[in-house]
Design an enzyme around this catalytic site. Structure first.
Site, mmCIF file in Angstrom:
data_model
loop_
_atom_site.group_PDB
_atom_site.id
_atom_site.type_symbol
_atom_site.label_atom_id
_atom_site.label_comp_id
_atom_site.label_asym_id
_atom_site.label_seq_id
_atom_site.Cartn_x
_atom_site.Cartn_y
_atom_site.Cartn_z
ATOM 1 N N ASN B 141 0.674 -1.129 -0.119
ATOM 2 C CA ASN B 141 -0.231 -0.014 0.266
ATOM 3 C C ASN B 141 1.136 1.307 -0.522
ATOM 4 O OD1 ASN B 141 -1.329 -2.410 1.647
ATOM 5 N ND2 ASN B 141 -2.173 -1.276 0.593
ATOM 6 N N HIS B 194 3.518 -7.406 -6.274
ATOM 7 C CA HIS B 194 4.388 -6.418 -5.121
ATOM 8 C C HIS B 194 5.868 -5.649 -5.624
ATOM 9 C CE1 HIS B 194 2.256 -8.350 -1.162
ATOM 10 N NE2 HIS B 194 1.235 -7.845 -2.368
ATOM 11 N N TYR B 250 -5.266 -10.975 -9.965
ATOM 12 C CA TYR B 250 -4.312 -9.714 -9.670
ATOM 13 C C TYR B 250 -3.827 -9.340 -11.300
ATOM 14 C CZ TYR B 250 -3.889 -10.652 -4.811
ATOM 15 O OH TYR B 250 -4.531 -10.908 -3.813
ATOM 16 N N HIS B 407 -1.058 -16.944 -5.458
ATOM 17 C CA HIS B 407 -1.965 -17.011 -4.690
ATOM 18 C C HIS B 407 -2.777 -17.919 -5.849
ATOM 19 C CE1 HIS B 407 -2.375 -13.326 -2.606
ATOM 20 N NE2 HIS B 407 -1.954 -12.939 -3.919
ATOM 21 N N ASP B 427 -16.746 -20.848 -10.223
ATOM 22 C CA ASP B 427 -15.070 -20.851 -8.828
ATOM 23 C C ASP B 427 -15.654 -20.157 -7.800
ATOM 24 O OD1 ASP B 427 -12.623 -20.281 -8.098
ATOM 25 O OD2 ASP B 427 -11.898 -21.076 -8.919
#
Lengths: 707, 707
Positions: B141, B194, B250, B407, B427
Site C-alpha cells: 500500500n 508487489h 491479479y 495466490h 469458482d
C-alpha cells in the site's frame, strides 16, 4: 337484436347501441385513427406496438394449434393455450391498427377451431379442484383465457361473417360462459379474485355479444342477490383505502379483471358510474397497489407472494393506463408508466403516451402512510414508513391488517425493511416455483404451509415455538390487530400497532420509528416490540436478513460438525441451528453487509437472551426452500419482555474501487430506561449525542417523544 | 541538475531534458490545452473530469489530515491515507486543468505535512509482514501511495517554490524510496506484483525527481543484475500471450504499475522502446486481461480473486486508455472504455474520448482462444470457448496453466461456465472480505487456505478426498498441465488438456466442447473427463452451480434432521452433506433454474456412481463462507473412469410475465460407446436426431469428430 333489447330499459338500450360498435373496450372505433397516429408519434406507443406486432407475426407464422388439454401449469398444452389467447389479442390489436385481414383471419380460425373442439373435451385430466377447468387445470385460467379472447373477438368482429360470429358465439362463448357461470358457478359467485376473473370474463362477453343476462349475472351474481358478483367483490374485497384483502401480490393480479371489467362497464354504460363506486375505489386501489411496492418496483411480498413480481406486469400496465386516462389518477403515474416502459395499445395507452410526450411526468409520490384494511376499514392495516428520495429510500412495512384469506400468513406485526434498492429484513414470500412443472406442477409446494405461512418465517414474535392462532386460518380471520398510532412529520415517522389475539393471554405491541439523528445521512430504524402476559413464555424474534454477517462481536457456540434442526414443527423443523450466541454487555449488535452497505442492528439483551443463528433448509426433501438466514433474539422464559433494536444503515464497501467507508456503526449505548404495558422509554447515543425515546400508548397527543 | 546529468549518456540526457518539463506522465504540458478543450467537447471527458473535480473540491473542504498510522485494511487511518493519495492526484489534475492555485496548495500542504511526519513514524503497528509498511500495514500500500503521490507532485511541480520541492523530495520522497527499495528491498527485488508496484513507485519518482539511480534500480533491480526490477518482472511474470502468472484478478491489479511505469519510461525515454518489449507484451497483456472477463465485465475468478471485480476498476481504465492511445490496441477497446464510462483525464484519455466521439467504437471482440501460460509459453494455459453474441454468450473457461504462485489454487482442469450474463458453474474465488476490518482485517481469512484453495472447491476431479499435489504449492509450481487440443471452427469449439502430476499415478484428461446441434438456439457444453490409474481411487467431480435445483428426478436420501459434514480435511470438512442420490437409468440428469433460464446437466453414471448434494458452510466459526451449493458425481472406487456430461441451457421462466417455455431439456439418451486412455466415443440425441462424438487424443488432425 336491436329491436329486441330496445324495449327493456335505458341501461340496456345504451348497452346494445354501443354493443353494435366494435371494438369498444380498450380500443374503440372512434379513436382508432388517433391510436394509429400515436404509434407513429410517441416512442412508448411505437415500442409497445412493436411488441404486439411481433407477437402477431409469430402467431401468423406458427399457425393454428389447439391441443387437447393435458398438462398442468407450465406444461406444454397449458402454455400453448395461454399463448393462444395472448396471440389472439395481439392479432386483434394488429388488425385494428393495420386493417390487415390476415390478423383477423388468425383470430377467426383460432376461435372456430376452439368452437369445434371445446365441447368435445371432458374435464381437465390434471384438474386442481372439482369440477375444475376445461382448457386449463384450474377454472381460473379458463376465465383469464376468456377475458383475453373476448377482447380479441371484439377487435376482429367487423371482419367476420354473420355465420362465423354465430358459430363462435353459440358454439364457443356461450359454452364457456356456461362453464364459468354454471359448471363452476361456486367460483363465479365467490367473493375472491377467482370470482372476479370469472365475473369479468362473463360480463365482458355479455357486453360484446349483447347478452344482457350474462352482464347482469356478472354484476350481481347468478341469483341477482349481490351476494356474489362484481359489485359484491368490489364491496367486500377492498378496504375503503383500496387495499385488497389477500395482500399486494394478489392485488396486483386481481387488479386486471377489476379494471378491465370496470372499463367495459364504463364503455357500454357510462351512466352506471362504476368509476365512482365506493368513492372512486378503483382509482384508490391502483394507487394503493403502487404504494405497496418498494422503489425497486417489487411488491411487498406479504402473504403468499412470488418475490420478483414487479409493477411491470401486464396487469399493472392495464391498471396504470386506465387509472391515468379514465380516473384522473395524477401525473406521478406517468413515472410508473415510464418505468413499465410500455402502454396498452388502446385509447388509455394513447392518453398516457401523449402526457409523457408533453413532459407531464412527475416522480411517483411514495408516501409514508397507514393503509386501512377490512371492507369497512376497521380491519387494522398496513403501515408504511419511507425516508429518502426514490433513488435511495429506506422503507419499513408493518403488517397489522387482516389475515389475508387462504393466502394469508400468520405474521401479525411482521416488519419488512428495505434500503438502497434492496431488501434488508425480508419476508420469504410463497414457497412456490411459478409455472415450473417439476415443482409440484408450478403450484404452491407443501412447504408453503409448513414453512411459508408459519410465524417463525416472519420478522415478528413467535411464542413457545407455536404460530399465531396455532396456525388456524379461520381463527386468524376473526380478529385483526389495531392501530395504536401512525404519525409522519418532519422529525420522525412512526407506526405502532397492537395484537391481542394471536396468543391467548399475550399482548403484542410493536412500534417502528424512522428517525434521523443529527449528523446522520440516513434514518435509523427504531423497533420496540413489547410482549405482555401473566404466564411465562418463550419469545423468539427473528431478523431474516439479506447479505452476509461481517461482525458478530459476542461469543457464539457454532455447530461446526453436525447441524441439528431447531425444532420439530410450526416451521422450526425447517431451520438448521448454525450456532448460539451469548450477547455480552457492550457487544450487543450484529453487522450485516448487504449490497455494499453495512447494517448494524444494536439490540437490548438481558442475561437470559440468546442469539440463535439459523439457516432455512432442514426437512426439505424436494429442495423447495431457499437457504435464507436469520438471527433470532430468543428469550427463553418471561412474562413481560420488551425487545428494542436500532438498525442503522452505514458506510459503503465498494469492492470495485476498493474503498470502504463508515464501517463502524455510530449508534452506541442503547439502554432501557423503563418499560410497562403502557409505556416504554430508552436511550441511545449517536455520534456522542444522547437521545431519549419515550413511547406512551395511551397518549395520542404525544405518543412519541424523542429528545 | 541539468549539467550534472548531461555528461552521462543519451538515455539519461533525454531523461533530464524532459524531466524538467512538468507534468509529463499521464498529463503533459504540451497537450494540456487540448485536454482542457476535450473536457468541454466530449461527454465522457466531461463526466470523468466532473468526478475528479468533485474529489478535489472535497479535498479542499476537508483540509489536510495526516494521521499517525494505526489501523489495518479498511480501518480509519488506512482509509484516510488512501483518500489522501487519491485526493492529491485529483487536486493535481484539477490544478492542471484549471490553473487554480488552491488545488496546488492542497497537494503542497499535504506533501509537506507528510514530509514533516513521515520520519517520525515507526514501523506500522499492525504490519502484516516484517519489516512491513510504514503508512499502511503492508509495504504494498505504501508503494501504491507513492505511485499516486508522485503523479500529484508532477502535476503541481510548477506551482511549488524550490524550497518546498527540496523539502518534499529530500524529506519525503527520498525517504519513501529508501523505505521501498532498501528497507523493503526484498519486495522491491521480487518478481511479483508487489515488486512491480515498488519498482513503479521508485522508478516514476526517479524520473520526476531526476534521480537516475532510482530509475536504474527500478528497471534492473537493486543490484542492476536484472534478477529483479521491472524488466525481470515483465520477462518472468507474463507469458508470451500476455497472461499474468497469478491469474486474471491479479493481472487486473498488476496492470496499473506495469502500464503507468511503462508510460513514464516511454515519456522520458521513448527510445528505450518499452512498448515494443517482448514483441509488444503490454498491449497483449491488456487484451488478455479483457479476454479473461465474461460479458458481465467480471474477471474470471481463477485463483485468489474477489468475485465482483470488473474491468471498470481504475487500473483497467488506465490500461485501456494507454493501450488505445499509445499501443494501437484497436477500436474494439473503445467498447470497453464506453462500458467503463470514464477515461483518465490525460493525453491518453483524450485520445479515447476523441475516437468514441468520432464513432469509431466496435463491439469488444471476445474470442475463443487458448492463452499460453508460463514465461516461456510452455506452462499450459487457459482455454476459453465462447458462443453467441456479447448480449447472451455461453462461455467456458478451462484452467490448465501454472499453479499461480502464492495466490494459486489447486484446481487443475477446473471448468467455469457462464451464460445469459451470469455464472452457471462457478469458482468460489477467494475467501476474503476486502477492506472489511472485522473480517480478519480485510485480509484473506483462514478458510482461504482450508477451503478456497482446495481442489473440492473447484469444478474438477478430487481423488481420494485429497487436493491436487496434496495441497503443496511448491509441488504445484513444478509442473503444469499440457494442451492436448484447441480448435475453434464453424462446427464446434474444443479445448482439451491433460494433467499427469496432480496425483501420483493418475492421469486427468479433460475435453470441453461447445456444439450447437440442429434446431438448437444455444450451444451445448459437452464435458468429457477421463481419469486413468493403475490403482483404484475415489473420484469426486463437483458442479458448483448457481441457482436452484428444479428437477432431481432420481431417488435421493436426504438428511432432513441432522446435517453431517462430508469429511474432515482438504475442504471436505466445510461441506454439509444434504443428501445422496442414486441416479437411476434414464433419469441421469439434474435441472437448475438460474436467472430465469433452465440448465439441465445430463450425465453418464454406472451403478456405483452417487450424486452428493452439498452446501458449503461447515466448520465456519466466523461465518466467513458463502453457502454455495454443488452436486458431486462421486465414483467410490475405480481405476479408470470417464465422466461425461452435457449441460444444456434451455427455456425461460419469466415470473413477471408468468410465462414458462422450454422447461424440458432436449438432450436425451446419453450413452458411452467406448473409452480408452487415448479415445472416447459417446452418443446422444437432440430433438430426436442422434449424434456420435469421437475424441482421439493422439490424432490432432481429427481430434474431435461429431456426426
Amino acid at each position: 337484436m336491436k329491436t329486441f333489447f330496445l324495449s327493456i330499459s335505458l341501461v340496456i338500450s345504451v348497452l346494445v347501441v354501443q354493443g353494435q360498435s366494435h371494438p369498444s373496450i380498450m380500443l374503440t372505433q372512434k379513436n382508432i385513427e388517433a391510436v394509429r397516429k400515436g404509434i407513429k408519434d410517441y416512442p412508448i406507443m411505437a415500442s409497445s406496438y412493436k411488441t404486439v406486432k411481433k407477437d402477431a407475426e409469430k402467431a401468423l407464422k406458427s399457425g393454428i394449434e389447439v391441443p387437447t388439454p393435458a398438462d398442468g401449469g407450465g406444461g406444454v398444452t397449458h402454455e400453448k393455450h395461454k399463448k393462444n389467447y395472448q396471440q389472439a389479442l395481439a392479432c386483434g390489436i394488429a388488425y385494428q391498427v393495420t386493417n390487415d385481414e390476415r390478423y383477423a383471419k388468425f383470430v377467426k380460425d383460432l376461435l372456430l377451431e376452439y368452437a369445434k373442439q371445446y365441447n368435445t373435451w371432458g374435464r381437465h385430466p390434471k384438474r386442481k379442484q372439482e369440477p375444475g377447468g376445461k382448457i386449463f387445470w384450474q377454472n381460473l385460467n379458463d376465465c383469464v383465457w376468456q377475458v383475453y379472447m373476448i377482447q380479441a373477438y371484439d377487435c376482429v368482429y367487423g371482419a367476420l361473417s354473420a355465420a362465423d360470429r354465430k358459430k363462435i358465439e353459440n358454439d364457443l362463448f356461450a359454452n364457456v360462459v356456461k362453464e364459468l357461470s354454471e359448471v363452476n358457478g361456486s367460483i363465479f359467485n365467490k367473493v375472491h379474485n377467482h370470482g372476479t376473473w370469472s365475473a369479468a370474463a362473463v360480463g365482458m362477453t355479455g357486453y360484446v355479444c349483447g347478452k344482457k343476462e350474462w352482464v347482469q349475472a356478472a354484476l350481481h351474481g347468478s341469483k341477482q342477490d349481490d351476494k356474489g358478483g362484481f359489485l359484491a367483490q368490489l364491496n367486500q374485497l377492498f378496504s375503503p383505502d383500496g387495499y385488497y384483502a389477500e395482500g399486494p401480490y394478489y392485488q396486483r393480479y386481481a387488479i386486471l379483471p377489476f379494471m378491465i371489467f370496470a372499463k367495459a362497464i364504463h364503455q357500454y354504460d357510462p351512466k352506471f358510474g362504476i368509476y365512482d363506486f365506493r368513492d372512486g375505489l378503483l382509482k384508490k386501489a391502483v394507487n394503493t397497489a403502487l404504494q405497496c411496492t418498494y422503489t425497486n418496483k417489487v411488491f411487498f411480498p406479504l402473504n403468499d407472494a412470488i418475490k420478483d413480481k414487479t409493477y411491470e406486469t401486464e396487469e399493472m400496465v392495464y391498471a396504470v393506463d386506465i387509472a391515468y386516462s379514465d380516473m384522473q389518477a395524477g401525473d406521478d403515474l406517468l413515472d410508473i408508466a415510464q418505468q413499465q416502459d410500455r402502454v396498452i395499445i388502446s385509447d388509455a395507452g394513447l392518453q398516457v403516451a401523449q402526457a409523457i410526450d408533453a413532459g407531464k411526468t412527475n416522480p411517483f409520490a411514495y408516501k409514508p402512510m397507514w393503509i386501512k384494511d377490512g371492507a369497512d376499514g376497521k380491519g387494522g392495516g398496513i403501515g408504511i414508513l419511507r425516508s429518502g428520495a426514490n433513488a435511495d429510500q429506506l422503507a419499513v412495512v408493518m403488517k397489522a391488517g387482516t389475515q389475508g384469506m387462504g393466502h394469508g400468513h400468520f405474521d401479525r406485526l411482521n416488519l419488512l425493511v428495505y434500503d438502497n434498492g434492496t431488501e434488508v429484513f425480508s419476508d420469504y414470500g410463497a414457497v412456490r416455483f411459478l409455472n415450473v412443472e417439476t415443482k409440484n406442477g408450478g403450484n404452491y409446494t407443501k412447504e408453503n404451509d409448513t414453512w411459508g405461512k408459519q410465524t417463525i418465517a416472519h420478522n415478528t414474535i413467535t411464542a413457545d415455538q407455536t404460530s399465531h392462532f396455532n396456525g388456524n386460518e379461520k381463527k386468524g380471520e376473526e380478529t385483526t390487530p389495531s392501530l395504536v398510532n401512525f404519525t409522519a412529520n418532519e422529525k420522525f415517522q412512526v407506526v405502532s400497532a397492537e395484537e391481542k389475539n394471536a396468543y391467548k393471554g399475550v399482548t403484542l405491541w410493536r412500534t417502528a420509528i424512522l428517525f434521523t439523528p443529527e449528523g446522520a445521512d440516513k434514518a435509523l430504524l427504531l423497533d420496540v416490540f413489547s410482549v405482555n402476559s401473566d404466564q411465562p413464555h418463550q419469545y423468539d424474534l427473528p431478523f431474516w436478513y439479506q447479505g452476509h454477517i461481517t461482525d458478530l462481536p459476542f461469543p457464539s457456540e457454532m455447530n461446526g460438525k453436525q447441524l441439528p434442526a431447531l425444532g420439530t414443527s410450526n416451521g422450526y423443523q425447517h431451520l438448521w441451528l448454525n450456532g448460539t450466541g451469548i450477547p455480552a454487555n457492550g457487544k450487543q449488535y450484529i453487522t450485516v453487509l448487504n449490497n455494499r452497505r453495512f447494517y448494524t442492528t444494536s439490540f437490548l439483551a438481558d442475561t437470559a437472551i440468546r442469539v440463535k443463528l439459523v439457516t432455512l433448509g432442514a426437512q426439505d426433501p424436494n429442495l423447495n426452500l431457499r437457504n435464507e438466514k436469520a438471527f433470532i433474539l430468543s428469550q427463553p422464559a418471561a412474562t413481560n419482555h420488551t425487545f428494542i433494536s436500532i438498525t442503522e444503515p452505514h458506510g459503503r464497501n465498494n469492492t470495485v474501487a476498493e474503498v470502504t467507508t463508515g464501517a463502524s456503526a455510530a449508534v452506541k449505548e442503547l439502554k432501557l430506561v423503563s418499560a410497562t404495558k403502557e409505556a416504554v422509554q430508552f436511550r441511545f447515543t449517536y455520534k456522542k449525542k444522547s437521545y431519549t425515546v419515550s413511547i406512551r400508548k395511551n397518549d395520542p397527543g404525544s405518543f412519541l417523544v424523542i429528545d
